[in-house]
Design an enzyme around this catalytic site. Sequence first.
Site, PDB file in Angstrom:
ATOM      1  N   LYS A  82     -31.795 -86.164   6.934  1.00 48.58           N
ATOM      2  CA  LYS A  82     -31.609 -86.046   8.378  1.00 48.58           C
ATOM      3  C   LYS A  82     -32.854 -85.426   9.020  1.00 48.58           C
ATOM      4  O   LYS A  82     -33.470 -84.521   8.440  1.00 48.58           O
ATOM      5  CB  LYS A  82     -30.367 -85.183   8.641  1.00 48.58           C
ATOM      6  CG  LYS A  82     -29.978 -85.011  10.099  1.00 48.58           C
ATOM      7  CD  LYS A  82     -28.695 -84.181  10.193  1.00 48.58           C
ATOM      8  CE  LYS A  82     -28.319 -83.896  11.637  1.00 48.58           C
ATOM      9  NZ  LYS A  82     -27.081 -83.084  11.731  1.00 48.58           N
ATOM     10  N   SER A 156     -24.118 -84.887  15.153  1.00 50.03           N
ATOM     11  CA  SER A 156     -25.508 -85.274  15.234  1.00 50.03           C
ATOM     12  C   SER A 156     -26.011 -86.032  14.019  1.00 50.03           C
ATOM     13  O   SER A 156     -27.123 -86.549  14.025  1.00 50.03           O
ATOM     14  CB  SER A 156     -26.369 -84.008  15.418  1.00 50.03           C
ATOM     15  OG  SER A 156     -26.247 -83.153  14.288  1.00 50.03           O
ATOM     16  N   SER A 180     -20.887 -81.790  13.008  1.00 49.57           N
ATOM     17  CA  SER A 180     -21.850 -82.878  12.849  1.00 49.57           C
ATOM     18  C   SER A 180     -21.866 -83.548  11.488  1.00 49.57           C
ATOM     19  O   SER A 180     -22.566 -84.541  11.301  1.00 49.57           O
ATOM     20  CB  SER A 180     -23.260 -82.383  13.190  1.00 49.57           C
ATOM     21  OG  SER A 180     -23.356 -82.110  14.569  1.00 49.57           O
TER      22      SER A 180
END
Length: 473
Positions: A82, A156, A180
Amino acid sequence: MTDETAVAFAGVEGQARLLREGKLSVRELVEIVLSRIDRIDPKLNAFRAVYAEQALDEAKKVQRRLKAKSPPRLLGVPIAIKDNVDVAGDVTTHGTQAHGGPAVEDAELVRRVREAGAIVIGRTNVPPLCAMCATESSAFGFTRNPWDPTRTPGGSSGGSAAAVASGMVAAALATDGAGSVRIPAAFCGLPGLKPQRGRVSLAPMPEHWHGLSAAGWLTRSVRDQALMLDATMGSTPLDADKPPAPERPFIDAAEQSPARLRIAFSLAIPRGPLGVRLSEEAAGAIRSTAELLRSLGHQVFERDPDYGPMTYTHAALRAMRGVRDEALTLPHFDRLERRFRTWTHLAGGISDSTLAWARRSEKEDAVRVNAIFEHCDVLMTPVASEPAVEVGRWEGFGALRTIAGMTRVIPWPGIWNQTGQPAAAVPAGFNPAGLPLAVQLIAPPNDEPTLLSLAAQLEAERGWLDERPPVGA
């Protein structure tokens, strides 16, 4: 094994086995992954960067390591990181153009996953400052859901979820400051465990978002999630939170059926967010899962936890201030999207004393809400008030309207960031439009094994590994 789609959906454990058995070379696997990214990602925009040349070079070195007597379990498996965690030699954008130069070294968890033999294939997209439950930015575009590209994969960790659900990679890093890991997992039909805070090191940061955040992994199977956690868990002297080590590897829990559990379910909405309306689809996912759990021999009953009047608010204050404080560390704040510059200005009104109060309240909040576990072993709640929302729902909104809109969709996950304990999203079928449904399972502090065991049981019953999204299948 020549079916490239079958290889792609074989998962972490399956791909590693193919490599160990010599049915596939590491280069061939990397080429399959790169080919799928090249073909699928233009439809989804899951990746911010792809390390094609580096991955192919690394494949040569890894291939030689396969001859070792006991190669690492992840050896040769391509994974994604990520874009809020440092990878040496690449910028960490946090979903913005406000970033600085390339990172000098890997973050601790990236170092560990490489040490376990995995090949970092690229970086997945995030919303600006990881502050939205949709992965959308003016810097890197909109990321889309492989089950329906008109819908968001969540945020996210939306880029990671889209990449895994579509079979571009078998595993991708996810972090969770207010849901997230769980929200993208729920929106994309994946299991998603937010482990105990501190279970996976955040070093070189001691903590993130003033202690709310945890790191985990998105995979298609519960077993793969356990493997990834086993390979990367453990604190360092830098970490603010250092939970006790589990008594056994997490893969053991994923392989063992749970004992008969007391499972409470609740449709109650935490106090704080305004205008939350739980959809019949989300409520139906809870009820159908409750019936399935009863059929498996568990004792299932309805009981609401005592969320208290301020638990959600305490979490929101820490998250809001966390976004603001991280924004101010960016080297080019002036390049940040206007909405998030406004967010930063508004969150400046959260004083140090107010932040300290929210943090002090954690213990009291945890005692109150965890009183539910005097009556049950696992609590089940919604993840979100509805399935994956449409792409661009909050496009053009200012900071306040965006925040208000998101809180109406995701009031449940952040509670468990305030307390720091394990919580997981688990697939619960599909709605008539083909969008994934999910439930949230919460365990007492440090009890990831119960969640992994129960989630694996639900996976076996619901067969979600047999389901593949239209984009990627």
